[in-house]
Design a protein around this motif. Structure first.
Motif, PDB file in Angstrom:
ATOM      1  N   ALA A  75       0.724  -0.978   0.000  1.00  0.00           N
ATOM      2  CA  ALA A  75      -0.546   0.323  -0.171  1.00  0.00           C
ATOM      3  C   ALA A  75       0.835   1.405  -0.189  1.00  0.00           C
ATOM      4  CB  ALA A  75      -1.278   0.062   1.180  1.00  0.00           C
ATOM      5  N   SER A  76       0.539   2.082  -0.689  1.00  0.00           N
ATOM      6  CA  SER A  76       1.366   3.603  -0.951  1.00  0.00           C
ATOM      7  C   SER A  76       2.546   3.867  -1.124  1.00  0.00           C
ATOM      8  CB  SER A  76       0.911   4.879   0.589  1.00  0.00           C
ATOM      9  OG  SER A  76      -0.585   4.406   0.906  1.00  0.00           O
ATOM     10  N   THR A  77       2.633   2.297  -2.079  1.00  0.00           N
ATOM     11  CA  THR A  77       4.107   1.978  -2.767  1.00  0.00           C
ATOM     12  C   THR A  77       4.176   3.068  -4.271  1.00  0.00           C
ATOM     13  OG1 THR A  77       6.766   1.052  -2.645  1.00  0.00           O
ATOM     14  CG2 THR A  77       4.387   0.427  -2.482  1.00  0.00           C
ATOM     15  N   ASP A  78       5.252   2.713  -4.914  1.00  0.00           N
ATOM     16  CA  ASP A  78       4.873   2.412  -6.182  1.00  0.00           C
ATOM     17  C   ASP A  78       5.201   1.740  -6.807  1.00  0.00           C
ATOM     18  OD1 ASP A  78       7.813   1.729  -6.121  1.00  0.00           O
ATOM     19  OD2 ASP A  78       8.224   4.870  -5.052  1.00  0.00           O
ATOM     20  N   CYS A  79       4.746   1.153  -7.804  1.00  0.00           N
ATOM     21  CA  CYS A  79       4.576  -0.153  -9.037  1.00  0.00           C
ATOM     22  C   CYS A  79       6.633  -1.116  -9.324  1.00  0.00           C
ATOM     23  CB  CYS A  79       4.271  -0.253 -10.289  1.00  0.00           C
ATOM     24  SG  CYS A  79       2.331   0.509 -10.292  1.00  0.00           S
ATOM     25  N   ARG A  80       7.271  -0.250  -9.514  1.00  0.00           N
ATOM     26  CA  ARG A  80       8.741  -0.831  -9.368  1.00  0.00           C
ATOM     27  C   ARG A  80       9.031  -0.653  -7.448  1.00  0.00           C
ATOM     28  NH1 ARG A  80      12.656   4.381  -8.602  1.00  0.00           N
ATOM     29  NH2 ARG A  80      10.974   6.253  -7.677  1.00  0.00           N
ATOM     30  N   SER A  81       8.732  -0.066  -6.761  1.00  0.00           N
ATOM     31  CA  SER A  81       9.114  -0.730  -5.321  1.00  0.00           C
ATOM     32  C   SER A  81       8.165  -2.363  -5.096  1.00  0.00           C
ATOM     33  CB  SER A  81       8.813  -0.098  -4.739  1.00  0.00           C
ATOM     34  OG  SER A  81      10.219   1.163  -4.573  1.00  0.00           O
ATOM     35  N   ALA A  82       7.304  -2.206  -5.660  1.00  0.00           N
ATOM     36  CA  ALA A  82       6.556  -3.917  -6.099  1.00  0.00           C
ATOM     37  C   ALA A  82       7.402  -4.426  -6.881  1.00  0.00           C
ATOM     38  CB  ALA A  82       5.089  -3.398  -6.334  1.00  0.00           C
ATOM     39  N   TRP A  83       7.804  -4.404  -7.550  1.00  0.00           N
ATOM     40  CA  TRP A  83       8.723  -5.280  -8.657  1.00  0.00           C
ATOM     41  C   TRP A  83       9.676  -5.579  -8.049  1.00  0.00           C
ATOM     42  CZ3 TRP A  83      11.659  -8.044 -11.851  1.00  0.00           C
ATOM     43  CH2 TRP A  83      12.728  -7.594 -12.774  1.00  0.00           C
ATOM     44  N   GLY A  84      10.065  -5.066  -7.443  1.00  0.00           N
ATOM     45  CA  GLY A  84      11.514  -5.047  -6.788  1.00  0.00           C
ATOM     46  C   GLY A  84      11.362  -6.227  -5.965  1.00  0.00           C
TER      47      GLY A  84
END
Length: 638
Positions: free
Chosen positions: A322-331
């Motif tokens: 939650a409340s992060t960016d897609c690139r961090s989710a990918w990482g």
């Protein structure tokens, strides 16, 4: 009998004599196939032929099992010398050489003008010069990461040494200490336009040495000396070695030797007769030419190497995303995949952007499988391709402008070579923000639309990103995950629960209907998805109900979608992408393929923007909630 593997330092006189005779016969085959075809590259094939014969005679390859997992990899970077490759492979028993001679460069034949993987023994399809060494680096890295222990050999031309990608590959090979990688450069001093020293002078030996390679120089037509040099290179345990083979273009035929004209011109029938006489061979045109009118040799299917399968597809609590960016989710997805699948060989390539593209977590977790390529995107793209067909689950992350725009040709050749690259493109679209025009990758869907085997996934929020990456990580073929830069809230249902939460499974090609309504349809791709939902919710409060469909697979819309779009009052395509080549183009194509029409309006990027906060750039482009709402009102006539 000389064992394979270059394990003995020298050749016996009888073997040398046999190779010299095979080289003479191979030159006849080269001239015959190019003369029958009326085109091709005989000159370089004749200067490289001793290299090819030595490599395929003594590397660990088996013509009866050309796809054995532990085989040595032989890459021919100057793929235009295909006549020489086919002559050597045919003599080695990979296929009937007569087929190659009769059907060279004929439509429907596997024996194309530049080498392709449909031919047994060919590891990498080449033709665009400068990419073969990168493929060799990929194969050598795969040997290390899988523990298979094969060796990799790369045959190259001198003309391609001009290219920057070759330098990128040299430096990475030396940095990674790829001692099981050997290069043989055919230094004949001639390219299409004349002498290499006149076209673009390059000190090939000095360049390799300066980048940390061992260098050996040898007469490339002396099979005994050539074998000894390659055997010495193989025996070097510390570094990759380049064997500089000094040769003569057109070697063996006096009027061809040293002539740039014969780099890319087949002989006339009269020249052919003279050349065969000089070689002491009987002309073979009458024997082979009639076969050309028959059906070409059946193409051998290229070995399609699927990526290794994962034993665990991990998951994470919604709160972590939650409340992060897609690139961090990918990482996070990447790190979780590596953590939960310790037995699966996984490689991650980075181009000096690890903290931005979020590969740094993987680098800490598996440093031995993290390949830092520096600012060398062309090399990284090809290295990733070769790794991905060699038993290694391969990811490469980069900014969108570098991983798609800058290396389009390399991705095209990955497509041709049927690789399995997982390409994570971050900082896509206007969402790149303050970096400005040069970094606004607003055409990635359009670029990969032009390639036949790539799939593109554009997730809408971090939760969908994580689920898409973990679901598709081990699927066959080439795959793009395209993401923006900014932090995004999770898309919510009308009741406030995360749309991509518990119970949601990512399905490639599906459209996710986040809102329903009969007054019109908004199809949205990627980062603006939250703004589109917000616009729909505002309109609903005034009694206007608009459906919102989130499209994460813009190149593969489901067929059943066509009828719904055609019957809708309007369809608005919202995208942080060039308006002509992304989602809108896919929707129009879908309707056209089904013989349908509809009121389909584009709402994307219509020009490069300046630097600024992504939110401000979106507002200028009309891609914020207010801009989308205004456009929907126009279509509603409200």
């Amino acid at each position: 009998m000389v064992p394979r593997g270059f394990v003995v330092p020298t050749l016996d006189p009888q073997t040398v004599s046999e190779l010299e005779e095979r080289a003479r016969q191979a030159r006849g085959a080269i001239l015959t196939m190019t003369t029958i075809a009326g085109s091709g590259h005989p000159g370089g094939s004749m200067s490289s032929i001793e290299t090819y014969l030595v490599l395929w005679s003594f590397a660990n390859v088996d013509p009866s099992h050309p796809s054995a997992e532990d085989r040595d990899r032989i890459v021919v970077s100057h793929g235009h010398t295909s006549p020489g490759v086919y002559a050597a492979l045919g003599q080695a028993g990979f296929f009937d050489l007569d087929d190659a001679i009769a059907h060279f460069r004929q439509a429907g034949s596997p024996f194309e003008g530049h080498v392709e993987r449909a031919v047994p023994g060919v590891e990498w399809g080449t033709g665009n010069l400068g990419q073969g060494l990168s493929a060799g680096v990929g194969f050598a890295l795969a040997s290390r990461m899988t523990g298979r222990g094969w060796r990799t050999f790369v045959a190259m031309s001198d003309g391609e040494q001009h290219k920057g990608q070759v330098g990128e590959a040299r430096r990475l090979a030396a940095k990674e200490r790829l001692a099981d990688l050997t290069v043989v450069v055919d230094l004949n001093g001639i390219q299409i336009s004349g002498r290499t020293v006149d076209v673009m002078p390059v000190d090939v030996a000095r360049d390799f040495a300066a980048d940390g390679w061992g260098v050996l120089e040898v007469d490339g037509h002396d099979v005994a000396a050539l074998y000894e040099a390659i055997a010495a290179a193989v025996a070097d345990p510390e570094r990759p070695v380049a064997v500089i083979a000094h040769t003569v273009i057109g070697k063996g035929v006096s009027f061809m030797e040293g002539k740039a004209e014969y780099h890319g011109r087949a002989l006339t029938p009269e020249e052919y007769e003279r050349a065969m006489a000089e070689l002491g061979l009987e002309p073979m045109l009458e024997r082979h030419a009639p076969a050309r009118s028959s059906k070409p040799a059946t193409a051998h299917a290229a070995v399609v190497a699927d990526p290794p399968r994962l034993s665990v597809h991990p998951s994470r609590p919604e709160g972590d995303l939650a409340s992060t960016d897609c690139r961090s989710a990918w990482g996070l997805a990447l790190s979780d995949l590596a953590r939960d699948n310790p037995a699966v060989p996984i490689a991650v390539l980075d181009c000096d952007l690890a903290s931005s593209v979020k590969t740094d977590g993987f680098a800490r977790q598996r440093p031995e499988s993290f390949v830092q390529c520096g600012v060398g995107e062309h090399n990284a793209a090809t290295v990733a391709g070769a790794l991905s067909i060699s038993g290694v689950l391969t990811f490469w992350a980069d900014f969108g402008v570098f991983g798609s725009n800058e290396v389009y040709n390399q991705q095209r050749l990955n497509d041709i070579n049927r690789t399995n690259v997982r390409l994570a493109l971050t900082h896509c679209g206007l969402d790149v923000g303050e970096d400005g025009k040069t970094h606004q990758c607003i055409d990635y869907v359009g670029a990969f639309r032009n390639l036949f085997g790539w799939r593109v996934v554009v997730p809408a929020d971090p939760l969908q990103t994580y689920k898409a990456v973990t679901a598709l990580a081990d699927s066959p073929g080439n795959l793009v995950f395209a993401m923006g830069r900014s932090k995004l809230p999770l898309l919510a249902r009308s009741d406030g629960s995360p749309f991509f939460g518990d119970g949601y499974e990512f399905a490639y090609g599906a459209v996710d209907w986040v809102r329903e309504g009969a007054d019109g349809i908004v199809l949205v791709m990627g980062t603006p998805s939250g703004a589109a939902v917000e616009a729909a919710d505002r309109l609903e409060r005034e009694g206007m109900r608009v459906a919102v469909g989130v499209v994460s697979s813009p190149l593969d819309l489901p067929d059943e979608l066509a009828a719904r779009l055609a019957s809708a009052p309007f369809v608005l395509c919202v995208e942080d992408h060039h308006w002509r080549t992304g989602l809108w183009a896919s929707v129009v194509e879908l309707l056209a393929r089904h013989g349908l029409s509809g009121r389909v309006a584009p709402h994307g990027v219509r020009g490069y923007q300046g630097s600024g906060r992504a939110a401000d750039l979106y507002a200028i482009a009309g891609l914020d909630a207010g801009g989308i709402e205004r456009r929907v009102r126009e279509l509603l006539g409200a």
